[in-house]
Design a protein around this motif. Structure first.
Motif, short mmCIF file in Angstrom:
data_model
loop_
_atom_site.label_atom_id
_atom_site.label_comp_id
_atom_site.label_asym_id
_atom_site.label_seq_id
_atom_site.Cartn_x
_atom_site.Cartn_y
_atom_site.Cartn_z
N ASP A 170 -48.80 -4.33 41.87
CA ASP A 170 -47.35 -4.41 41.70
C ASP A 170 -46.73 -5.50 42.56
O ASP A 170 -45.52 -5.72 42.48
N VAL A 171 -47.54 -6.15 43.40
CA VAL A 171 -47.04 -7.19 44.30
C VAL A 171 -47.54 -8.53 43.78
O VAL A 171 -48.75 -8.75 43.67
N ALA A 172 -46.62 -9.42 43.46
CA ALA A 172 -46.99 -10.72 42.92
C ALA A 172 -46.23 -11.81 43.65
O ALA A 172 -45.16 -11.58 44.22
N ASP A 340 -43.12 -19.68 45.36
CA ASP A 340 -43.05 -20.98 44.70
C ASP A 340 -43.01 -20.76 43.18
O ASP A 340 -42.90 -19.63 42.71
N ILE A 341 -43.13 -21.84 42.42
CA ILE A 341 -42.99 -21.73 40.98
C ILE A 341 -44.07 -20.85 40.37
O ILE A 341 -43.82 -20.06 39.45
N ILE A 347 -44.15 -13.02 39.39
CA ILE A 347 -43.18 -11.94 39.60
C ILE A 347 -42.42 -11.64 38.32
O ILE A 347 -42.18 -10.47 37.97
N LEU A 348 -42.03 -12.68 37.60
CA LEU A 348 -41.33 -12.46 36.34
C LEU A 348 -42.21 -11.71 35.34
O LEU A 348 -41.74 -10.85 34.60
N LEU A 378 -35.28 -12.24 41.28
CA LEU A 378 -35.90 -12.32 39.96
C LEU A 378 -35.83 -10.98 39.23
O LEU A 378 -35.62 -10.93 38.02
N ALA A 379 -36.02 -9.88 39.97
CA ALA A 379 -35.88 -8.56 39.34
C ALA A 379 -34.46 -8.34 38.83
O ALA A 379 -34.24 -7.80 37.74
N ASN A 380 -33.48 -8.80 39.60
CA ASN A 380 -32.08 -8.69 39.18
C ASN A 380 -31.82 -9.57 37.97
O ASN A 380 -31.05 -9.19 37.07
#
Length: 648
Positions: A170-172, A340-341, A347-348, A378-380
């Motif tokens: 779950d961690v990226a 970073d990108i 994460i996305l 990003l979650a938001n």
């Protein structure tokens, strides 16, 4: 800590029973004060009226009972069947008179109250007051700690391995930080493997990073992977107004953790309790420093805390006490940077799993357009895109929703109700067209993502770049290009509307260009006149750059710095003027398209500059109204517009 794990339903039931008991006691007390008068049937009458009724032979029967005061309580019925009661003085003639008038008379012995009943009646008010006082004190102590005299109890919550389980899957986006903490997981799973070789696992790990980068998520992932109890507490939960409470809570927390070892204790925002001692007001005996001293002893004192690993998180490592950071306490400081990108794309992907996506959604493109976003940002972003799609009645979340959600997160919602005149709308279009044209003709500038004249926040419009990759350093040619881009809007206004019609829309552009030019001169050694020297020492001003210290520089040096900053800024201004003068026909073309469509993508701007045309059919529609008769014109002074150049 076991009390904190009780089910909420049990606590609610217990509170309900207590309140029912209090209400019952109040009702009983009210009945005692009533004196039992309700137990006597009939209407109360005066003794003289009773005698008159007897003389008139209206009394049918009576019952006479003695009272504790020596009087007689007479109850009975009248001839019409109505009940009555009265109190008569102790007089034997009363009975004789009643017999003479043909009244049926009954005698009743006086009731003797029990000693225990009398004692209960007399002590009931005091017992009721004591019970209510105890209940109030108990509730107050529950809020301060846990139970009676629970001020010094730990407030740490226990997260068992089965509830809220999070793993490294779950961690990226923070692979390096995750790898550093992998060793802790391996130790918790197999401690003997490290003990055989004489190795000792780090006693603590300090997670350092900006808000929203995933420090708490990393700590939960460690507990989820290791399968051990996870104690979590905030640094502010230790500190109270009472001296010694914080230190007591630290002792209690470690005592509970030892019972569950091996385990993890996670202290979030540790800077609330771990600040440098002696740096604030007061002496070393205040509550916060006592709490810190106890924490230092518990982490590495005479007693070993085997199997307890401390993980803490902060975004202010500079204020922590050096004793807290030494080896043996926090052996490792793990940096949790903004992704970073590549990390943003990962994460996305994690957050997009829960959202139905349209085929045109490309995580790589979204990651390119969100430089500087943290994991929480990003979650938001994904959540806002899903909300927008639901509001528009769509079944899938498309790329348009992600684009609109990013603009909303970065610059605010569209100001659709804003009223603008045709002149203001036209000036905004040329302002943004000037930015876009300089972007297109500067080889080192970032590609254009889109240009719009739809107001957002305080901006009347904007030109948004889309970097190909994350930039960790800036080059001289890129900085001069950014200076030219910053003045593209102001120069366009001057060329089209004249020198006297230049608006305040370039306020933000001028601020950012000045900040960038001053950083080039004072921090990065980009000025040939000053050389590669650092002149940035001093206090940071509200505008963001550093004001030079007068004591360390001469007046001539300060004047030279100001002249070099001005030269760089005016160089960008002239560079933008040259580009727009040479391509003024393209400026009119982009501005006309913005007035018609209000938003242009980077590909559409390329098409226009290449001689093509844009045809959207009926999709062109006005987003905000135009001021007309009777409609007030609203425009905030100093409204900003245009792209934000890369800077310090």
């Amino acid at each position: 800590m076991d009390d904190k794990n009780k089910k909420p339903g049990n606590a609610w039931t217990k509170s309900l029973l207590i309140w029912v008991g209090v209400l019952f006691a109040l009702v009983l007390f009210a009945q005692m004060l009533d004196g039992g008068s309700r137990a006597q049937a009939g209407n109360s009458v005066a003794y003289s009226d009773f005698v008159r009724q007897v003389e008139d032979r209206n009394v049918k029967q009576v019952t006479i009972a003695s009272t504790s005061s020596g009087n007689q309580l007479i109850t009975g019925k009248l001839a019409n069947g109505e009940s009555f009661r009265t109190t008569a003085p102790a007089d034997a003639q009363v009975t004789e008179r009643l017999v003479q008038r043909g009244v049926q008379v009954q005698a009743k012995e006086a009731e003797q109250s029990s000693f225990w009943l009398i004692l209960l009646y007399q002590s009931m008010p005091f017992l009721l007051i004591l019970g209510i006082s105890f209940f109030i004190m108990r509730q107050m102590q529950k809020n301060a700690g846990s139970g009676a005299m629970g001020f010094g109890k730990s407030r740490a919550k226990v997260l068992t391995p089965k509830e809220g389980r999070v793993t490294f899957a779950d961690v990226a986006g923070i692979d390096e930080a995750r790898e550093e903490l992998q060793e802790i997981v391996e130790f918790l799973k197999d401690p003997g493997r490290f003990a055989r070789l004489g190795g000792k696992i780090p006693k603590g790990a300090l997670l350092v990073g900006s808000p929203g980068t995933g420090k708490t998520l990393l700590a939960r992932a460690i507990a989820g992977e290791a399968g051990v109890p996870f104690f979590t507490i905030s640094g502010s939960d230790f500190v109270e107004m009472f001296v010694g409470v914080g230190a007591s809570r630290v002792r209690d927390m470690f005592a509970e953790a030892k019972k569950s070892a091996p385990c993890i204790v996670f202290i979030d925002e540790i800077d609330a309790v771990g600040r440098h001692r002696g740096a604030g007001l007061g002496n070393g005996n205040d509550e916060r420093e006592q709490t810190l001293n106890q924490l230092l002893v518990e982490m590495d004192g005479f007693e070993a805390n085997e199997g307890i690993i401390i993980i803490a998180a902060t975004n202010r490592p500079d204020v922590l006490d050096p004793a807290l950071l030494r080896p043996g306490r926090f052996d490792r400081q793990v940096m949790v940077p903004r992704p970073d990108i590549e990390g943003r794309e990962q994460i996305l992907a994690v957050h997009m799993k829960k959202v139905p996506l349209a085929p045109d959604v490309d995580g790589r493109v979204i990651a390119r357009g969100t430089p500087g976003f943290s994991g929480a940002d990003l979650a938001n972003l994904v959540n806002e895109a899903a909300l927008l799609a639901a509001r528009r009645g769509k079944r899938l979340v498309a790329a348009q929703e992600f684009d609109d959600a990013r603009d909303k997160v970065m610059m605010g919602a569209e100001r659709r109700s804003m009223v603008m005149t045709e002149d203001e709308k036209r000036m905004t279009a040329y302002h943004e067209a000037g930015h876009a044209l300089v972007f297109a003709h500067e080889p080192t500038a970032d590609p254009i993502h889109k240009a719009t004249i739809i107001p957002r926040g305080f901006a009347l419009g904007m030109v948004q770049p889309l970097p190909e990759r994350d930039s960790y350093s800036y080059h001289r040619d890129k900085m001069h290009a950014d200076l030219a881009v910053a003045f593209g809007g102001r120069v366009a206004e001057e060329l089209i509307f004249g020198h006297h019609k230049v608006s305040s829309g370039a306020q933000s552009d001028i601020q950012q260009a000045t900040r960038l030019a001053r950083a080039m001169v004072t921090k990065w050694g980009m000025s040939d006149a000053l050389g590669p020297l650092d002149f940035s020492e001093g206090d940071e001003t509200p505008t963001g750059y550093f004001a030079p210290q007068q004591k360390r520089m001469s007046g001539e040096t300060i004047k030279l710095i100001d002249s070099e900053v001005k030269r760089f800024v005016e160089g960008g201004l002239e560079r933008a003027r040259q580009i727009l003068t040479d391509h003024v026909d393209q400026l009119h073309l982009i501005a006309k398209a913005l007035l018609e469509f209000e938003t242009l993508t980077g590909e559409e701007i390329k098409t226009l500059l290449a001689g093509g045309s844009i045809d959207r059919g009926s999709s062109a529609r006005p987003i905000f109204p135009t001021a007309g008769a009777g409609i007030p014109k609203t425009r905030r002074p100093g409204a900003i517009g245009g792209a934000a150049p890369a800077g310090a």
